[in-house]
Design a protein around this motif. Structure first.
Motif, PDB file in Angstrom:
ATOM      1  N   SER A  38       0.912  -1.394  -0.174  1.00 31.02           N
ATOM      2  CA  SER A  38       0.223  -0.155   0.028  1.00 31.02           C
ATOM      3  C   SER A  38       0.965   0.887  -0.311  1.00 31.02           C
ATOM      4  CB  SER A  38      -0.809  -0.126   0.601  1.00 31.02           C
ATOM      5  OG  SER A  38      -0.056  -0.070   2.472  1.00 31.02           O
ATOM      6  N   ARG A  39       2.082   1.017   0.582  1.00 27.42           N
ATOM      7  CA  ARG A  39       2.998   2.172   0.374  1.00 27.42           C
ATOM      8  C   ARG A  39       3.924   2.430  -1.418  1.00 27.42           C
ATOM      9  NH1 ARG A  39       4.832   5.274   4.695  1.00 27.42           N
ATOM     10  NH2 ARG A  39       7.184   4.892   4.080  1.00 27.42           N
ATOM     11  N   TYR A  40       4.051   1.637  -1.365  1.00 24.81           N
ATOM     12  CA  TYR A  40       4.507   1.677  -2.737  1.00 24.81           C
ATOM     13  C   TYR A  40       3.732   2.116  -3.833  1.00 24.81           C
ATOM     14  CZ  TYR A  40       6.500   1.004  -7.526  1.00 24.81           C
ATOM     15  OH  TYR A  40       7.114   0.597  -8.081  1.00 24.81           O
ATOM     16  N   SER A  41       1.910   1.638  -3.632  1.00 25.10           N
ATOM     17  CA  SER A  41       0.777   2.434  -4.302  1.00 25.10           C
ATOM     18  C   SER A  41       1.082   4.266  -3.663  1.00 25.10           C
ATOM     19  CB  SER A  41      -0.364   1.374  -4.136  1.00 25.10           C
ATOM     20  OG  SER A  41      -0.208   0.031  -4.664  1.00 25.10           O
ATOM     21  N   VAL A  48       0.153  10.924  -0.291  1.00 28.51           N
ATOM     22  CA  VAL A  48       0.658  11.184   0.248  1.00 28.51           C
ATOM     23  C   VAL A  48       0.337  10.896   2.361  1.00 28.51           C
ATOM     24  CG1 VAL A  48       2.518  12.282  -0.928  1.00 28.51           C
ATOM     25  CG2 VAL A  48       0.594  13.949   0.502  1.00 28.51           C
ATOM     26  N   ALA A  49      -1.108  11.910   2.405  1.00 25.20           N
ATOM     27  CA  ALA A  49      -1.758  11.521   3.520  1.00 25.20           C
ATOM     28  C   ALA A  49      -1.694   9.630   4.138  1.00 25.20           C
ATOM     29  CB  ALA A  49      -2.419  11.689   3.293  1.00 25.20           C
ATOM     30  N   TRP A  50      -1.269   8.983   3.156  1.00 28.34           N
ATOM     31  CA  TRP A  50      -1.407   7.121   3.964  1.00 28.34           C
ATOM     32  C   TRP A  50      -0.182   7.243   4.112  1.00 28.34           C
ATOM     33  CZ3 TRP A  50      -3.678   3.745   6.248  1.00 28.34           C
ATOM     34  CH2 TRP A  50      -2.985   2.411   6.125  1.00 28.34           C
ATOM     35  N   LEU A  51       1.366   7.493   3.487  1.00 27.68           N
ATOM     36  CA  LEU A  51       2.677   7.694   3.628  1.00 27.68           C
ATOM     37  C   LEU A  51       3.253   7.942   5.025  1.00 27.68           C
ATOM     38  CD1 LEU A  51       3.869   8.557   0.274  1.00 27.68           C
ATOM     39  CD2 LEU A  51       3.827   6.628   1.230  1.00 27.68           C
ATOM     40  N   ARG A  74       5.212  14.371  -1.492  1.00 28.33           N
ATOM     41  CA  ARG A  74       4.332  14.751  -2.478  1.00 28.33           C
ATOM     42  C   ARG A  74       5.184  15.408  -3.155  1.00 28.33           C
ATOM     43  NH1 ARG A  74       1.273  18.382  -0.330  1.00 28.33           N
ATOM     44  NH2 ARG A  74      -0.457  17.211   0.034  1.00 28.33           N
ATOM     45  N   THR A  75       6.025  16.236  -2.849  1.00 30.22           N
ATOM     46  CA  THR A  75       6.921  16.821  -4.214  1.00 30.22           C
ATOM     47  C   THR A  75       8.113  15.032  -4.711  1.00 30.22           C
ATOM     48  OG1 THR A  75       7.742  18.304  -3.681  1.00 30.22           O
ATOM     49  CG2 THR A  75       9.868  17.700  -4.422  1.00 30.22           C
ATOM     50  N   TYR A  76       8.443  14.160  -4.070  1.00 31.78           N
ATOM     51  CA  TYR A  76       9.329  13.150  -4.486  1.00 31.78           C
ATOM     52  C   TYR A  76       8.382  12.194  -5.296  1.00 31.78           C
ATOM     53  CZ  TYR A  76      11.575   8.489  -4.227  1.00 31.78           C
ATOM     54  OH  TYR A  76      11.183   7.213  -4.962  1.00 31.78           O
ATOM     55  N   ALA A  77       6.905  12.202  -4.612  1.00 33.18           N
ATOM     56  CA  ALA A  77       5.894  11.309  -5.802  1.00 33.18           C
ATOM     57  C   ALA A  77       5.739  11.840  -6.955  1.00 33.18           C
ATOM     58  CB  ALA A  77       4.669  11.361  -4.607  1.00 33.18           C
ATOM     59  N   GLN A  78       5.515  12.827  -7.275  1.00 33.98           N
ATOM     60  CA  GLN A  78       5.977  13.736  -8.408  1.00 33.98           C
ATOM     61  C   GLN A  78       6.623  13.629  -9.051  1.00 33.98           C
ATOM     62  OE1 GLN A  78       4.036  17.951  -7.218  1.00 33.98           O
ATOM     63  NE2 GLN A  78       2.250  17.391  -6.173  1.00 33.98           N
ATOM     64  N   GLY A  79       7.904  13.546  -8.546  1.00 37.25           N
ATOM     65  CA  GLY A  79       9.156  13.664  -9.797  1.00 37.25           C
ATOM     66  C   GLY A  79       9.222  12.266 -10.153  1.00 37.25           C
ATOM     67  N   PHE A 108      11.364   5.505 -11.150  1.00 35.76           N
ATOM     68  CA  PHE A 108      12.154   5.722 -12.804  1.00 35.76           C
ATOM     69  C   PHE A 108      11.767   7.715 -11.705  1.00 35.76           C
ATOM     70  CE2 PHE A 108      12.040   1.843 -13.794  1.00 35.76           C
ATOM     71  CZ  PHE A 108      13.404   1.777 -14.945  1.00 35.76           C
ATOM     72  N   GLU A 109      12.928   8.152 -12.392  1.00 32.74           N
ATOM     73  CA  GLU A 109      12.856  10.001 -12.536  1.00 32.74           C
ATOM     74  C   GLU A 109      13.543  10.341 -13.761  1.00 32.74           C
ATOM     75  OE1 GLU A 109      15.281  12.917  -8.852  1.00 32.74           O
ATOM     76  OE2 GLU A 109      16.016  11.693  -9.276  1.00 32.74           O
ATOM     77  N   ARG A 110      12.597  10.829 -14.414  1.00 34.09           N
ATOM     78  CA  ARG A 110      13.185  11.459 -15.950  1.00 34.09           C
ATOM     79  C   ARG A 110      14.079  10.776 -16.614  1.00 34.09           C
ATOM     80  NH1 ARG A 110      15.595  17.005 -13.205  1.00 34.09           N
ATOM     81  NH2 ARG A 110      14.485  16.328 -11.578  1.00 34.09           N
ATOM     82  N   GLY A 111      13.485   9.280 -16.842  1.00 33.68           N
ATOM     83  CA  GLY A 111      14.151   8.176 -17.543  1.00 33.68           C
ATOM     84  C   GLY A 111      15.587   7.237 -16.531  1.00 33.68           C
ATOM     85  N   LYS A 112      16.046   8.336 -15.414  1.00 30.01           N
ATOM     86  CA  LYS A 112      17.012   7.704 -14.988  1.00 30.01           C
ATOM     87  C   LYS A 112      16.385   6.441 -13.617  1.00 30.01           C
ATOM     88  CE  LYS A 112      20.143  11.381 -15.487  1.00 30.01           C
ATOM     89  NZ  LYS A 112      20.904  12.567 -14.574  1.00 30.01           N
TER      90      LYS A 112
END
Length: 156
Positions: A38-41, A48-51, A74-79, A108-112
């Motif tokens: 559930s955390r990965y999802s 983020v509230a669940w995290l 939120r920033t991490y998840a969006q990126g 993955f982060e911007r293809g990396k």
């Protein structure tokens, strides 16, 4: 009408029958593996509230302001993109009440490729299973394929 989407946790179930009830606060995960999935999802779907809620009171981030943590999560998840998860091993709670799950998170982060293998510790807090801590390794630092690891062979 298209079929409901599969859950990002790679369980093979539809999201609404898998992690959605946890994210919506309708149920608690029955075990440490379900919480980890559930955390990965939640990262994949920016829940983020669940995290935050799924962190154990003993987790160091729980001493930080909630609003600050939610913003960072939120920033991490969006990126990042979260295309899949492989659970390799699990251990039921020991005498201290700590359960473990070993997983390979594809990220993955911007293809990396930012994927990692983690051995996570979980403990029940009286309400539900919560994430306590984890030890992560990058696939390039492992002797073989990440999916071949077990809790017994995870490098210390």
């Amino acid at each position: 009408m298209p079929p409901a989407p599969l859950c990002p946790c790679s369980s093979g179930l539809r999201y609404r029958q898998c992690c959605a009830p946890y994210h919506r606060g309708e149920a608690e995960p029955p075990d440490a593996e379900a919480l980890m999935r559930s955390r990965y999802s939640a990262f994949a779907l920016r829940e983020v509230a669940w995290l935050w809620k799924s962190l154990h009171p003993d987790h160091p981030d729980r001493s930080r302001p909630e609003a600050e943590m939610l913003k960072e999560l939120r920033t991490y998840a969006q990126g990042h993109q979260f295309p899949g998860l492989v659970v390799m091993d699990r251990r039921p709670p020991d005498e201290r009440g700590v359960a473990q799950v070993l997983f390979f998170a594809k990220v993955f982060e911007r293809g990396k490729d930012r994927s990692f293998v983690e051995r996570s510790d979980f403990r029940h807090d009286g309400k539900g299973w919560r994430y306590v801590s984890g030890a992560a390794r990058l696939p390039k630092d492992l002797a073989g394929p990440p999916e071949a690891l077990t809790l017994a062979t995870f490098p210390e």
